[in-house]
Design an enzyme around this catalytic site. Sequence first.
Site, short mmCIF file in Angstrom:
data_model
loop_
_atom_site.label_atom_id
_atom_site.label_comp_id
_atom_site.label_asym_id
_atom_site.label_seq_id
_atom_site.Cartn_x
_atom_site.Cartn_y
_atom_site.Cartn_z
N PHE A 130 0.86 -1.18 0.00
CA PHE A 130 0.00 0.00 0.00
C PHE A 130 0.90 1.23 0.00
CE2 PHE A 130 -4.57 0.86 1.37
CZ PHE A 130 -4.59 2.08 0.72
N ALA A 137 5.44 13.57 4.16
CA ALA A 137 4.06 13.52 4.67
C ALA A 137 3.68 12.09 5.06
CB ALA A 137 3.09 14.03 3.61
N SER A 139 1.21 11.44 8.49
CA SER A 139 -0.11 11.78 9.04
C SER A 139 -0.74 12.96 8.31
CB SER A 139 0.01 12.10 10.54
OG SER A 139 0.53 10.99 11.25
N TRP A 163 8.30 4.56 3.47
CA TRP A 163 7.85 3.64 4.53
C TRP A 163 6.85 2.61 3.98
CZ3 TRP A 163 11.61 5.06 7.23
CH2 TRP A 163 11.86 6.39 7.56
N ARG A 275 15.88 -18.90 36.35
CA ARG A 275 17.01 -18.14 36.88
C ARG A 275 16.96 -18.14 38.41
NH1 ARG A 275 22.12 -16.12 35.85
NH2 ARG A 275 22.41 -14.10 36.89
N HIS A 345 15.02 -10.17 32.66
CA HIS A 345 16.15 -10.96 32.20
C HIS A 345 17.50 -10.37 32.61
CE1 HIS A 345 13.16 -12.84 29.56
NE2 HIS A 345 14.07 -13.71 29.19
N GLU A 370 0.39 3.08 11.22
CA GLU A 370 -1.08 3.10 11.28
C GLU A 370 -1.59 4.24 12.17
OE1 GLU A 370 -3.24 1.34 9.61
OE2 GLU A 370 -2.27 -0.53 8.99
#
Length: 386
Positions: A130, A137, A139, A163, A275, A345, A370
């Site tokens: 898409f 540009a 948004s 993008w 752990r 971790h 999005e």
Amino acid sequence: MQLTMSTVSNALLSEQQAMIRESARRVAQEVVAPTAAQRDQASQWPRAEIEAAAGAGFMGMLIPEEYGGSGLSFVEYCLALEEFAAADGGFTTMMHVHNSCGLVLRAFGTEAQKRHYLPQIASARSIGAFLLSEPQAGSDTAAFRATARREGEHYVLNGTKQWISNGSEAGVALVIAATGEPGSRERFSLFIVDPAAPGYKVLRVEDKLGQRTAHTAQIQLDELRVPADNLVGEEGRGYSKVLGLLSDGRVAIAALAVGIARAALEAALRYAQEREAYGQPISALQAIRFDLAEMAMQVDVARQYSLHAARLIDAGIPAARESAMAKLFASEMAETVCSQALQVHGGYGYVKDFPVERYYRDVRVTKIYEGTSHIQKHIIARSLLG
């Protein structure tokens, strides 16, 4: 340890929804997950994995069966996306963009367009892309500069798109370009483009922080000739039509974010029980137990609200605010949970030997694509204040 809260209870799902979720989980864990770390490091396109997902019906989830798709509901789609995202967020972004192209053509394409393109998309013979955002540009859609001029039985497209997920690998692309004058309310049109045609040029594939399996490209359209029959819908009405489907995409990204966060939580749970410190598993330490409890709460709440928004979409109920809320909460939550999982971790979370390092990188973009978090807040505020 089996994480009982990691998925929606079967009691809350129909038999078909549960079956779709289980099938997605099986393909994701048996096919996508084993190669995820290797593909991430090499930024490798997942050809074999796409073929397997297509064979199981997951590359045409929103395409009706009569066109070769699976004809799933949006709830089923989101359940599947969560499972794939728990295996590889980048693969799931690629899958979502591809499925979204099928959704747009299903909604707005002519019958001839549907019969020609939808079977290709459903089978993944043609990967969908898409082409919306541009270098200046994202948004700010009013700032789009790509143009399409009519010349006889063709449109000629010019401009640069940025993008673009799947843009370098696409077999079919949907392109937004201006056919009207600047300032016009009905300025943009939507076109189906063949990426193999002269004038479709991949300028670069981005070297990204995360989601490296999902190739993201800059595409130049240079005097690209498109048959007039490839116009989707009416001239000048392309973007207004696509806007109506952006809410769906936001809920899908919410489901994706939940999947990555869930994987991070599950990894943290396993590590905390393995752990040892001070002669006992670190899961016995109150601070760690509280962190895990908070992470589980956030993942579960984000999932439930995302499914609520998906059910509204299935019911045909306008859900722009709910979709924005789902995307905002899930993406913000997921970054926090992945960070907490890395912290559990300790130093091992910061190296590539453990998957939480990849989850932490992959999840960050869910707050950007999005519609950024600020855009989601704007939509929510507008629904409250007008």
